[in-house]
Design an enzyme around this catalytic site. Structure first.
Site, PDB file in Angstrom:
ATOM      1  N   SER A  36      11.249  24.873 -13.836  1.00 59.31           N
ATOM      2  CA  SER A  36      11.849  25.460 -15.035  1.00 59.31           C
ATOM      3  C   SER A  36      11.736  26.985 -15.043  1.00 59.31           C
ATOM      4  O   SER A  36      10.874  27.565 -14.374  1.00 59.31           O
ATOM      5  CB  SER A  36      11.170  24.903 -16.297  1.00 59.31           C
ATOM      6  OG  SER A  36      11.211  23.498 -16.285  1.00 59.31           O
TER       7      SER A  36
HETATM    8  N1  SAM Z   1       7.379  20.465 -14.670  1.00 57.50           N
HETATM    9  C1  SAM Z   1       8.119  20.734 -13.479  1.00 57.50           C
HETATM   10  C2  SAM Z   1       7.671  21.969 -12.768  1.00 57.50           C
HETATM   11  O1  SAM Z   1       6.830  22.702 -13.304  1.00 57.50           O
HETATM   12  O2  SAM Z   1       8.168  22.186 -11.654  1.00 57.50           O
HETATM   13  C3  SAM Z   1       9.608  20.786 -13.722  1.00 57.50           C
HETATM   14  C4  SAM Z   1      10.173  19.478 -13.554  1.00 57.50           C
HETATM   15  S1  SAM Z   1      11.862  19.175 -13.432  1.00 57.50           S
HETATM   16  C5  SAM Z   1      12.643  20.172 -14.623  1.00 57.50           C
HETATM   17  C6  SAM Z   1      11.814  17.540 -14.145  1.00 57.50           C
HETATM   18  C7  SAM Z   1      11.096  16.518 -13.319  1.00 57.50           C
HETATM   19  O3  SAM Z   1      11.068  15.298 -14.043  1.00 57.50           O
HETATM   20  C8  SAM Z   1      11.757  16.199 -11.976  1.00 57.50           C
HETATM   21  O4  SAM Z   1      10.871  16.406 -10.932  1.00 57.50           O
HETATM   22  C9  SAM Z   1      12.140  14.729 -12.093  1.00 57.50           C
HETATM   23  O5  SAM Z   1      12.073  14.021 -10.887  1.00 57.50           O
HETATM   24  C10 SAM Z   1      11.123  14.242 -13.110  1.00 57.50           C
HETATM   25  N2  SAM Z   1      11.494  13.004 -13.820  1.00 57.50           N
HETATM   26  C11 SAM Z   1      12.715  12.607 -14.241  1.00 57.50           C
HETATM   27  N3  SAM Z   1      12.629  11.426 -14.865  1.00 57.50           N
HETATM   28  C12 SAM Z   1      11.319  11.075 -14.840  1.00 57.50           C
HETATM   29  C13 SAM Z   1      10.598   9.954 -15.347  1.00 57.50           C
HETATM   30  N4  SAM Z   1      11.195   8.956 -15.998  1.00 57.50           N
HETATM   31  N5  SAM Z   1       9.262   9.920 -15.145  1.00 57.50           N
HETATM   32  C14 SAM Z   1       8.617  10.943 -14.492  1.00 57.50           C
HETATM   33  N6  SAM Z   1       9.256  12.013 -13.998  1.00 57.50           N
HETATM   34  C15 SAM Z   1      10.588  12.088 -14.188  1.00 57.50           C
END
Ligand code: SAM
Length: 199
Positions: free
Chosen positions: A52
């Site tokens: 993000s």
């Molecule tokens: N917090 C992260 C960082 O600091 O890099 C940013 C993450 S990115 C915007 C969102 C993440 O959520 C992705 O890696 C995606 O694979 C994960 N994601 C999506 N759906 C999910 C779920 N149901 N459970 C866990 N993770 C999930």
């Protein structure tokens, strides 16, 4: 980055600003993205996912009003950057990622960086992490159409959750638990990757 992108937009909590100063964002992106690591934007981290924008990481952390002794659940480990920011401030961070390759990579970076207060799980974070519930705060970094029930229920009384909600257009929603009631407040418009639900 902290002065021009974060403080200037109104983030004031010194603990958050200090954490944003301490954690090197370039450690959490691929080699070809390192020149852009301190840019005012999200960046690709592989698997179609993103780290993000720094301001959004700081803003979401600040609205949780963390003091230092909390246990926090993060849904969407991604690169591990947000988990590191939380781990600088609170006692324990529990972070769930649905894509195994991303979780393993984040784990490597965070362990190598010396964090001992982050616990990792591969799976669908929509249902939370019941074994360690309840949590003082929940931070969700992917967007569902509506707030998952299980995540609300795993909040402590007075616990706070920050979550992007919506399909095409999303808003950050702050939820504060008051016994059986959940007070919701819409904050700012955002764009996040969708929360993948397998349930
Ligand atoms: N917090 C992260 C960082 O600091 O890099 C940013 C993450 S990115 C915007 C969102 C993440 O959520 C992705 O890696 C995606 O694979 C994960 N994601 C999506 N759906 C999910 C779920 N149901 N459970 C866990 N993770 C999930």
């Amino acid at each position: 980055m902290v002065d021009s992108q974060i403080k200037q937009r109104g983030v004031k909590d010194e603990k958050v600003l200090e954490a944003m100063r301490n954690v090197p964002r370039h450690m959490f992106v691929k080699k070809n993205m390192k020149p852009y690591a301190y840019n005012d934007e999200p960046l690709p981290i592989g698997e179609g996912q993103t780290i993000s924008q720094p301001f959004i990481v700081a803003y979401m952390t600040e609205v949780l009003q963390l003091k230092g002794d909390e246990r926090v659940l993060e849904v969407g480990t991604g690169s591990g950057y947000q988990a590191a920011i939380l781990a600088e401030i609170v006692k324990e961070v529990y972070t769930i990622e649905i894509i195994q390759a991303l979780s393993l990579k984040a784990r490597d970076v965070l362990i190598e960086s010396g964090y001992k207060n982050i616990y990792f799980k591969v799976g669908d974070g929509t249902t939370g992490w019941i074994e360690y519930a309840s949590y003082d705060a929940v931070l969700v970094t992917a967007a569902p159409d509506r707030v998952p029930e299980a995540l609300q229920k795993q909040l402590n009384i007075s616990g706070r959750m920050i979550i992007p909600v919506g399909a095409a257009f999303q808003e950050l929603v702050l939820i504060v638990r008051e016994k059986k009631k959940y007070k919701k407040k819409k904050l700012i418009p955002v764009r996040f990757v969708p929360l993948i639900s397998v349930h």
